[in-house]
Design a protein around this motif. Sequence first.
Motif, PDB file in Angstrom:
ATOM      1  N   ARG A  57       0.827  -1.207   0.000  1.00 55.03           N
ATOM      2  CA  ARG A  57       0.000   0.000   0.000  1.00 55.03           C
ATOM      3  C   ARG A  57       0.852   1.243   0.000  1.00 55.03           C
ATOM      4  O   ARG A  57       0.391   2.293  -0.394  1.00 55.03           O
ATOM      5  CB  ARG A  57      -0.905   0.020   1.238  1.00 55.03           C
ATOM      6  CG  ARG A  57      -1.932  -1.083   1.241  1.00 55.03           C
ATOM      7  CD  ARG A  57      -2.904  -0.897   2.359  1.00 55.03           C
ATOM      8  NE  ARG A  57      -3.581   0.383   2.208  1.00 55.03           N
ATOM      9  CZ  ARG A  57      -4.240   0.982   3.173  1.00 55.03           C
ATOM     10  NH1 ARG A  57      -4.313   0.438   4.350  1.00 55.03           N
ATOM     11  NH2 ARG A  57      -4.837   2.129   2.966  1.00 55.03           N
ATOM     12  N   ALA A  58       2.086   1.143   0.482  1.00 54.06           N
ATOM     13  CA  ALA A  58       2.922   2.328   0.649  1.00 54.06           C
ATOM     14  C   ALA A  58       4.148   2.256  -0.251  1.00 54.06           C
ATOM     15  O   ALA A  58       4.723   1.193  -0.463  1.00 54.06           O
ATOM     16  CB  ALA A  58       3.359   2.454   2.098  1.00 54.06           C
ATOM     17  N   GLU A  59       4.524   3.446  -0.757  1.00 55.13           N
ATOM     18  CA  GLU A  59       5.726   3.566  -1.573  1.00 55.13           C
ATOM     19  C   GLU A  59       6.486   4.806  -1.123  1.00 55.13           C
ATOM     20  O   GLU A  59       5.887   5.782  -0.683  1.00 55.13           O
ATOM     21  CB  GLU A  59       5.372   3.769  -3.047  1.00 55.13           C
ATOM     22  CG  GLU A  59       4.574   2.666  -3.672  1.00 55.13           C
ATOM     23  CD  GLU A  59       4.127   3.062  -5.063  1.00 55.13           C
ATOM     24  OE1 GLU A  59       4.679   2.513  -6.024  1.00 55.13           O
ATOM     25  OE2 GLU A  59       3.251   3.958  -5.161  1.00 55.13           O
ATOM     26  N   LEU A  60       7.801   4.738  -1.252  1.00 56.82           N
ATOM     27  CA  LEU A  60       8.650   5.887  -0.976  1.00 56.82           C
ATOM     28  C   LEU A  60       9.275   6.365  -2.275  1.00 56.82           C
ATOM     29  O   LEU A  60       9.693   5.547  -3.101  1.00 56.82           O
ATOM     30  CB  LEU A  60       9.771   5.522   0.005  1.00 56.82           C
ATOM     31  CG  LEU A  60       9.368   5.328   1.455  1.00 56.82           C
ATOM     32  CD1 LEU A  60      10.538   4.763   2.253  1.00 56.82           C
ATOM     33  CD2 LEU A  60       8.900   6.645   2.054  1.00 56.82           C
ATOM     34  N   GLY A  61       9.322   7.663  -2.434  1.00 57.08           N
ATOM     35  CA  GLY A  61      10.022   8.259  -3.572  1.00 57.08           C
ATOM     36  C   GLY A  61      11.466   8.491  -3.180  1.00 57.08           C
ATOM     37  O   GLY A  61      11.754   9.062  -2.137  1.00 57.08           O
ATOM     38  N   ALA A  62      12.384   8.022  -4.019  1.00 61.06           N
ATOM     39  CA  ALA A  62      13.808   8.154  -3.718  1.00 61.06           C
ATOM     40  C   ALA A  62      14.239   9.608  -3.864  1.00 61.06           C
ATOM     41  O   ALA A  62      13.943  10.251  -4.865  1.00 61.06           O
ATOM     42  CB  ALA A  62      14.624   7.261  -4.644  1.00 61.06           C
ATOM     43  N   GLY A  63      14.893  10.118  -2.844  1.00 54.43           N
ATOM     44  CA  GLY A  63      15.381  11.492  -2.852  1.00 54.43           C
ATOM     45  C   GLY A  63      15.914  11.860  -1.495  1.00 54.43           C
ATOM     46  O   GLY A  63      15.874  11.053  -0.554  1.00 54.43           O
ATOM     47  N   SER A  64      16.397  13.081  -1.353  1.00 57.79           N
ATOM     48  CA  SER A  64      16.955  13.505  -0.070  1.00 57.79           C
ATOM     49  C   SER A  64      15.873  13.596   1.003  1.00 57.79           C
ATOM     50  O   SER A  64      16.134  13.387   2.178  1.00 57.79           O
ATOM     51  CB  SER A  64      17.661  14.853  -0.203  1.00 57.79           C
ATOM     52  OG  SER A  64      16.752  15.829  -0.650  1.00 57.79           O
ATOM     53  N   GLU A  65      14.660  13.918   0.607  1.00 59.63           N
ATOM     54  CA  GLU A  65      13.502  13.906   1.508  1.00 59.63           C
ATOM     55  C   GLU A  65      12.463  12.974   0.889  1.00 59.63           C
ATOM     56  O   GLU A  65      11.647  13.390   0.072  1.00 59.63           O
ATOM     57  CB  GLU A  65      12.916  15.316   1.675  1.00 59.63           C
ATOM     58  CG  GLU A  65      13.771  16.243   2.494  1.00 59.63           C
ATOM     59  CD  GLU A  65      13.854  15.829   3.957  1.00 59.63           C
ATOM     60  OE1 GLU A  65      12.988  15.088   4.459  1.00 59.63           O
ATOM     61  OE2 GLU A  65      14.817  16.260   4.598  1.00 59.63           O
ATOM     62  N   PRO A  66      12.506  11.685   1.252  1.00 58.77           N
ATOM     63  CA  PRO A  66      11.614  10.719   0.615  1.00 58.77           C
ATOM     64  C   PRO A  66      10.139  11.052   0.838  1.00 58.77           C
ATOM     65  O   PRO A  66       9.717  11.299   1.961  1.00 58.77           O
ATOM     66  CB  PRO A  66      11.968   9.396   1.290  1.00 58.77           C
ATOM     67  CG  PRO A  66      13.293   9.625   1.941  1.00 58.77           C
ATOM     68  CD  PRO A  66      13.369  11.077   2.243  1.00 58.77           C
ATOM     69  N   ASP A  67       9.391  11.091  -0.244  1.00 63.50           N
ATOM     70  CA  ASP A  67       7.947  11.297  -0.155  1.00 63.50           C
ATOM     71  C   ASP A  67       7.267   9.947   0.004  1.00 63.50           C
ATOM     72  O   ASP A  67       7.809   8.914  -0.376  1.00 63.50           O
ATOM     73  CB  ASP A  67       7.426  12.005  -1.408  1.00 63.50           C
ATOM     74  CG  ASP A  67       7.873  13.451  -1.480  1.00 63.50           C
ATOM     75  OD1 ASP A  67       8.075  14.058  -0.410  1.00 63.50           O
ATOM     76  OD2 ASP A  67       8.029  13.969  -2.586  1.00 63.50           O
ATOM     77  N   LEU A  68       6.070   9.951   0.555  1.00 62.35           N
ATOM     78  CA  LEU A  68       5.318   8.731   0.817  1.00 62.35           C
ATOM     79  C   LEU A  68       4.014   8.768   0.055  1.00 62.35           C
ATOM     80  O   LEU A  68       3.293   9.773   0.088  1.00 62.35           O
ATOM     81  CB  LEU A  68       5.035   8.613   2.328  1.00 62.35           C
ATOM     82  CG  LEU A  68       4.221   7.416   2.803  1.00 62.35           C
ATOM     83  CD1 LEU A  68       4.993   6.109   2.579  1.00 62.35           C
ATOM     84  CD2 LEU A  68       3.883   7.566   4.283  1.00 62.35           C
ATOM     85  N   ARG A  69       3.736   7.688  -0.680  1.00 60.93           N
ATOM     86  CA  ARG A  69       2.435   7.507  -1.324  1.00 60.93           C
ATOM     87  C   ARG A  69       1.771   6.301  -0.686  1.00 60.93           C
ATOM     88  O   ARG A  69       2.420   5.304  -0.386  1.00 60.93           O
ATOM     89  CB  ARG A  69       2.581   7.237  -2.827  1.00 60.93           C
ATOM     90  CG  ARG A  69       2.995   8.397  -3.628  1.00 60.93           C
ATOM     91  CD  ARG A  69       2.842   8.222  -5.123  1.00 60.93           C
ATOM     92  NE  ARG A  69       3.437   7.006  -5.652  1.00 60.93           N
ATOM     93  CZ  ARG A  69       3.797   6.860  -6.920  1.00 60.93           C
ATOM     94  NH1 ARG A  69       3.628   7.844  -7.792  1.00 60.93           N
ATOM     95  NH2 ARG A  69       4.321   5.736  -7.343  1.00 60.93           N
ATOM     96  N   ILE A  70       0.460   6.413  -0.488  1.00 62.08           N
ATOM     97  CA  ILE A  70      -0.339   5.307   0.045  1.00 62.08           C
ATOM     98  C   ILE A  70      -1.459   5.061  -0.946  1.00 62.08           C
ATOM     99  O   ILE A  70      -2.202   5.973  -1.299  1.00 62.08           O
ATOM    100  CB  ILE A  70      -0.886   5.634   1.442  1.00 62.08           C
ATOM    101  CG1 ILE A  70       0.283   5.902   2.399  1.00 62.08           C
ATOM    102  CG2 ILE A  70      -1.783   4.504   1.959  1.00 62.08           C
ATOM    103  CD1 ILE A  70      -0.101   6.470   3.726  1.00 62.08           C
ATOM    104  N   ASP A  71      -1.574   3.826  -1.401  1.00 62.38           N
ATOM    105  CA  ASP A  71      -2.557   3.464  -2.423  1.00 62.38           C
ATOM    106  C   ASP A  71      -2.446   4.380  -3.641  1.00 62.38           C
ATOM    107  O   ASP A  71      -3.429   4.768  -4.249  1.00 62.38           O
ATOM    108  CB  ASP A  71      -3.979   3.512  -1.858  1.00 62.38           C
ATOM    109  CG  ASP A  71      -4.212   2.447  -0.797  1.00 62.38           C
ATOM    110  OD1 ASP A  71      -3.515   1.413  -0.812  1.00 62.38           O
ATOM    111  OD2 ASP A  71      -5.093   2.660   0.053  1.00 62.38           O
ATOM    112  N   GLY A  72      -1.196   4.755  -3.988  1.00 65.44           N
ATOM    113  CA  GLY A  72      -0.950   5.573  -5.162  1.00 65.44           C
ATOM    114  C   GLY A  72      -1.178   7.061  -4.979  1.00 65.44           C
ATOM    115  O   GLY A  72      -0.935   7.841  -5.895  1.00 65.44           O
TER     116      GLY A  72
END
Length: 99
Positions: free
Chosen positions: A36-51
Motif C-alpha cells: 500500500r505504501a511507496e517511498l520516492g527516492a530522494g533527499s527527503e523521501p515522499d510517501l504515497r499510500i494506495d498511489g
Amino acid sequence: MNRRDLGSGFEGRDAEKNRHDADTAQRPSAHRRGGRAELGAGSEPDLRIDGLLCSDQPTAHALTHAALVRPVREVARGQWVPAELTPAGTRALDLNSAA
C-alpha cells in the motif's frame, strides 16, 4: 520534526499526534500484505499510500529519517519503490499500541 521528536516509540508527543504518526507508519507494514505504501527516492523521501501522495509529508520524512520506515530496495533518485517498516518501526508500533 527530527529524529529526537519521534524517539523509538513516538514518546514525548501528544497522544493525538502519536496516533497519527503510528497510523502513517502502519501503512508500510501493509507491504507484506500486497503493498500500500511507496517511498520516492530522494533527499527527503515522499510517501504515497494506495498511489496517492500522503498529505503529511513532514511525518513521512520524520518516519524515514528516524529509520522507522525504509524502501525495500535502492532505486534511482525520483523513482518510487515499495516501503516497509524497519524492525525499529515495528517495535515502535508495538510499544505505541501497548500504551
